[in-house]
Design an enzyme around this catalytic site. Structure first.
Site, PDB file in Angstrom:
ATOM      1  N   PRO A 102      44.794 103.469  47.730  1.00  0.00           N
ATOM      2  CA  PRO A 102      45.165 104.881  47.684  1.00  0.00           C
ATOM      3  C   PRO A 102      44.276 105.649  46.706  1.00  0.00           C
ATOM      4  O   PRO A 102      43.791 105.071  45.727  1.00  0.00           O
ATOM      5  CB  PRO A 102      46.614 104.856  47.203  1.00  0.00           C
ATOM      6  CG  PRO A 102      46.847 103.502  46.641  1.00  0.00           C
ATOM      7  CD  PRO A 102      45.858 102.578  47.252  1.00  0.00           C
ATOM      8  N   PRO A 158      36.716  46.611  33.649  1.00  0.00           N
ATOM      9  CA  PRO A 158      38.014  46.411  33.003  1.00  0.00           C
ATOM     10  C   PRO A 158      39.067  47.476  33.307  1.00  0.00           C
ATOM     11  O   PRO A 158      40.211  47.315  32.903  1.00  0.00           O
ATOM     12  CB  PRO A 158      37.657  46.421  31.514  1.00  0.00           C
ATOM     13  CG  PRO A 158      36.363  47.148  31.423  1.00  0.00           C
ATOM     14  CD  PRO A 158      35.661  47.004  32.721  1.00  0.00           C
ATOM     15  N   ASP A 201      42.357  42.421  43.602  1.00  0.00           N
ATOM     16  CA  ASP A 201      43.330  41.847  42.670  1.00  0.00           C
ATOM     17  C   ASP A 201      44.408  42.889  42.405  1.00  0.00           C
ATOM     18  O   ASP A 201      44.124  44.084  42.348  1.00  0.00           O
ATOM     19  CB  ASP A 201      42.635  41.507  41.337  1.00  0.00           C
ATOM     20  CG  ASP A 201      41.701  40.317  41.481  1.00  0.00           C
ATOM     21  OD1 ASP A 201      41.713  39.680  42.546  1.00  0.00           O
ATOM     22  OD2 ASP A 201      40.957  40.042  40.521  1.00  0.00           O
ATOM     23  N   LYS A 209      47.602  37.682  41.317  1.00  0.00           N
ATOM     24  CA  LYS A 209      48.912  37.788  40.695  1.00  0.00           C
ATOM     25  C   LYS A 209      48.943  38.885  39.646  1.00  0.00           C
ATOM     26  O   LYS A 209      47.933  39.306  39.120  1.00  0.00           O
ATOM     27  CB  LYS A 209      49.335  36.457  40.107  1.00  0.00           C
ATOM     28  CG  LYS A 209      48.432  35.910  39.033  1.00  0.00           C
ATOM     29  CD  LYS A 209      49.049  34.609  38.574  1.00  0.00           C
ATOM     30  CE  LYS A 209      48.310  34.011  37.408  1.00  0.00           C
ATOM     31  NZ  LYS A 209      49.001  32.851  36.899  1.00  0.00           N
ATOM     32  N   GLY A 256      38.779  42.023  39.090  1.00  0.00           N
ATOM     33  CA  GLY A 256      38.759  42.674  37.780  1.00  0.00           C
ATOM     34  C   GLY A 256      37.566  42.212  36.959  1.00  0.00           C
ATOM     35  O   GLY A 256      37.108  41.076  37.106  1.00  0.00           O
ATOM     36  N   GLY A 257      37.047  43.075  36.109  1.00  0.00           N
ATOM     37  CA  GLY A 257      35.962  42.704  35.192  1.00  0.00           C
ATOM     38  C   GLY A 257      34.727  42.268  35.938  1.00  0.00           C
ATOM     39  O   GLY A 257      34.242  42.960  36.826  1.00  0.00           O
ATOM     40  N   ASP A 258      34.225  41.088  35.595  1.00  0.00           N
ATOM     41  CA  ASP A 258      33.084  40.517  36.285  1.00  0.00           C
ATOM     42  C   ASP A 258      33.592  39.337  37.096  1.00  0.00           C
ATOM     43  O   ASP A 258      34.362  38.513  36.597  1.00  0.00           O
ATOM     44  CB  ASP A 258      32.042  40.046  35.253  1.00  0.00           C
ATOM     45  CG  ASP A 258      30.820  39.488  35.939  1.00  0.00           C
ATOM     46  OD1 ASP A 258      29.869  40.254  36.148  1.00  0.00           O
ATOM     47  OD2 ASP A 258      30.827  38.291  36.303  1.00  0.00           O
ATOM     48  N   MET A 294      43.289  35.680  28.811  1.00  0.00           N
ATOM     49  CA  MET A 294      44.573  35.076  29.182  1.00  0.00           C
ATOM     50  C   MET A 294      45.172  34.328  27.983  1.00  0.00           C
ATOM     51  O   MET A 294      45.655  33.205  28.106  1.00  0.00           O
ATOM     52  CB  MET A 294      44.391  34.108  30.367  1.00  0.00           C
ATOM     53  CG  MET A 294      43.969  34.845  31.624  1.00  0.00           C
ATOM     54  SD  MET A 294      43.477  33.741  32.957  1.00  0.00           S
ATOM     55  CE  MET A 294      41.777  33.406  32.539  1.00  0.00           C
ATOM     56  N   ALA A 334      42.049  47.308  27.736  1.00  0.00           N
ATOM     57  CA  ALA A 334      40.756  47.835  27.291  1.00  0.00           C
ATOM     58  C   ALA A 334      40.188  48.823  28.302  1.00  0.00           C
ATOM     59  O   ALA A 334      40.234  48.575  29.508  1.00  0.00           O
ATOM     60  CB  ALA A 334      39.773  46.681  27.086  1.00  0.00           C
TER      61      ALA A 334
HETATM   62  N1  SAH Z   1      37.099  38.515  35.658  1.00  0.00           N
HETATM   63  C1  SAH Z   1      37.832  39.180  34.592  1.00  0.00           C
HETATM   64  C2  SAH Z   1      38.791  38.250  33.894  1.00  0.00           C
HETATM   65  C3  SAH Z   1      39.921  37.782  34.768  1.00  0.00           C
HETATM   66  S1  SAH Z   1      41.079  36.788  33.898  1.00  0.00           S
HETATM   67  C4  SAH Z   1      36.831  39.803  33.607  1.00  0.00           C
HETATM   68  O1  SAH Z   1      35.637  39.536  33.709  1.00  0.00           O
HETATM   69  O2  SAH Z   1      37.240  40.574  32.765  1.00  0.00           O
HETATM   70  C5  SAH Z   1      42.296  37.967  33.435  1.00  0.00           C
HETATM   71  C6  SAH Z   1      42.231  38.241  31.959  1.00  0.00           C
HETATM   72  O3  SAH Z   1      41.179  39.143  31.667  1.00  0.00           O
HETATM   73  C7  SAH Z   1      43.454  38.903  31.379  1.00  0.00           C
HETATM   74  O4  SAH Z   1      44.465  37.956  31.107  1.00  0.00           O
HETATM   75  C8  SAH Z   1      42.910  39.488  30.102  1.00  0.00           C
HETATM   76  O5  SAH Z   1      42.748  38.512  29.107  1.00  0.00           O
HETATM   77  C9  SAH Z   1      41.526  39.907  30.558  1.00  0.00           C
HETATM   78  N2  SAH Z   1      41.477  41.336  30.954  1.00  0.00           N
HETATM   79  C10 SAH Z   1      41.213  41.843  32.170  1.00  0.00           C
HETATM   80  N3  SAH Z   1      41.200  43.191  32.129  1.00  0.00           N
HETATM   81  C11 SAH Z   1      41.445  43.537  30.849  1.00  0.00           C
HETATM   82  C12 SAH Z   1      41.539  44.777  30.156  1.00  0.00           C
HETATM   83  N4  SAH Z   1      41.377  45.952  30.774  1.00  0.00           N
HETATM   84  N5  SAH Z   1      41.804  44.739  28.828  1.00  0.00           N
HETATM   85  C13 SAH Z   1      41.950  43.584  28.182  1.00  0.00           C
HETATM   86  N6  SAH Z   1      41.872  42.388  28.786  1.00  0.00           N
HETATM   87  C14 SAH Z   1      41.617  42.352  30.088  1.00  0.00           C
END
Ligand code: SAH
Length: 480
Positions: free
Chosen positions: A43, A235, A258, A280, A311-313, A393, A422
């Site tokens: 307007p 991790p 996993d 597990k 997980g991890g390597d 572990m 971590a």
């Molecule tokens: N392949 C994985 C390990 C598998 S065994 C690696 O290279 O990291 C599983 C164990 O890894 C757990 O019991 C713990 O001790 C460790 N883990 C895996 N992820 C983790 C995280 N984010 N922080 C701390 N520990 C971790």
């Protein structure tokens, strides 16, 4: 998510804007990119005072790009409208627009007024027909602009043209069977053959590139047995995935992961991928290794691209060999992509080095468990002063480990840094000594690495980069 993003078809839509000033111009600039029929109500006077009309709006009206009405909005103007924007920059007038909009059942946006709006307009990266919308629910507009700038830089200008030409070729591509074959064809076009042809010959070269790529894929249709990539997911923080892991996740037909893999990492898989959780969780029930092996083999045999995400390597306490041996036995092609192991993630979290000149020239990766229960180690070596070990572990075995180490002469005051979760948002670091170790892990529910012989240094403000900390840092940077 309070605001749900959708893409609205504007082809036959009427969109109404009230106001004739800067706010209206800003909205109209965006709306004029659409196919909507736009009507502006501006307007000449508001509350008895004259209001200026932006010259842009006058120009757009005379060019026939919108219909301009120099009067206030009345209820019947909204019949059949899809959206209405209150951009009068006047609280009373905008409130009136809102009331009229709601009475007519039209979605309302009041400019710069989140709480009075039914919808908000996102920041947009426009590579039409490829459009990226960025929203922060009003929480961080500066961050949205920063993300927009990043994407603008990352998406080549040709993206839209590649997609537009591809659309005309969709029927031809139906000659390839649905699923992986067809996806691989499109991936090759978008990743390599399309951009290359565009660079050399512009848009006209794209049809030929599509035809060549299609011919190549039709000829190669008989080959391509399945493949398994055993991929380390790091991790937890998705930023710690390798570029290759991201790419593989983006292509996978099946992801066998996993249970402990962080949801933020799983999100990166292709939305259509079949996700299968195995292994597990904590000390809960586990999938037998034979079942996991069989799952990989069965899916790969159908020609699927399988990512086995660990997980991890994958090569550290990851039962990698059992899986690769099973794949070899089944004659299935595989490859390993390394990841960041928990010990590296934990060391980074506390800003410490796992080896150090003059302190330790070796580091041991130790498991608290083996198939028979608590794992025996070379305790004599582990008990030596200056020894560094990353114990995986180790929570349940903490008392056992403590007893064995003390028995072999380790000092009760040997430092242990425990890092739980971590690199994840819920990461916790606890400094303790061998004497206190079992009590120190007692209340920890998440996965934890025990760094024996490592004291966390006093972290500077920069600290460990948890995802949350990173977002805060990004925000601070953006606001500077
Ligand atoms: N392949 C994985 C390990 C598998 S065994 C690696 O290279 O990291 C599983 C164990 O890894 C757990 O019991 C713990 O001790 C460790 N883990 C895996 N992820 C983790 C995280 N984010 N922080 C701390 N520990 C971790």
């Amino acid at each position: 998510m309070q605001h749900f993003p959708i893409f609205l078809d504007t082809a036959a839509a009427r969109v109404v804007v009230t106001g004739g000033g800067d706010a209206a111009v800003a909205k109209l600039r965006l709306l004029l990119k659409t196919q909507a029929r736009i009507e502006v109500f501006a307007p000449a006077t508001l509350h008895g005072a004259a209001v200026d009309l932006a010259s842009d709006i006058e120009d757009w009206a005379s060019a026939g790009r919108l219909a301009l009405h120099r009067r206030a909005l009345v209820p019947c103007d909204l019949i059949g409208a899809r959206l209405v924007y209150g951009a009068a920059e006047d609280a009373v007038d905008d409130a009136r627009t809102r009331a009229l909009g709601h009475r007519a059942g039209v979605l309302v946006n009041i400019v710069d007024n989140l709480s009075d709006s039914d919808f908000i307009t996102p920041a947009i990266v426009d590579r039409d027909p490829v459009v990226v919308a960025i929203g922060t629910e009003g929480a961080a507009p500066v961050l949205a602009r920063k993300i927009k700038a990043d994407l603008e830089a990352r998406l080549p200008a040709a993206t839209g043209i590649l997609a537009r030409v591809a659309k005309t070729f969709r029927h031809a591509a139906d000659a390839l069977p649905m699923g992986r074959k067809r996806r691989d064809f499109w991936a090759q076009y978008y990743d390599t053959t399309g951009p290359r042809a565009f660079e050399q010959g512009g848009a006209p070269a794209l049809q030929a590139a599509l035809q060549d790529t299609l011919a190549q894929h039709l000829n190669g249709m008989a080959d391509g047995p399945g493949h398994v990539d055993l991929v380390g997911a790091g991790p937890g923080d998705p930023d710690l995935l390798t570029l290759r892991a991201r790419r593989l996740l983006d292509r996978a037909d099946v992801v066998i992961h996993d249970r402990l893999i962080a949801p933020e990492v799983l999100e990166l898989a292709r939305r259509e991928a079949l996700m299968i959780a195995v292994g597990k969780e904590g000390f809960g029930p586990s999938t037998p290794q034979d079942t996991i092996n069989q799952l990989m083999i069965d899916h790969a045999t159908t020609g699927a691209h399988v990512v086995r995400l660990k997980g991890g390597d994958a090569s550290v306490f990851g039962r990698l060999d059992e899986e690769t041996e099973a794949l070899d036995a089944a004659g299935i092609d595989w490859a390993v992509t390394p990841g960041i192991t928990a010990a590296s993630g934990a060391a980074a979290a506390v800003g410490q080095s796992l080896t150090r000149r003059g302190r330790n020239s070796s580091v041991r990766l130790v498991s608290g468990h083996d198939t028979k229960g608590f794992a025996e180690q070379d305790w004599q070596a582990l008990a030596r002063p200056g020894m560094v070990a990353a114990i995986y572990m180790g929570k349940r075995a903490a008392r056992f480990i403590q007893g064995r180490l003390l028995m072999h002469g380790a000092a009760a005051e040997t430092p242990v840094t425990i890092v739980e979760n971590a690199t994840r948002a819920d990461q916790r670091v606890r400094l303790t000594t061998l004497a206190e170790l079992p009590q120190a892990v007692a209340d920890m529910a998440g996965p934890a690495v025990l760094l024996l012989g490592v004291t966390a240094r006093n972290r500077s403000a920069k600290g460990a980069t948890t995802p949350a900390a990173e977002i805060t840092a990004m925000l601070q940077e953006a606001l500077q």
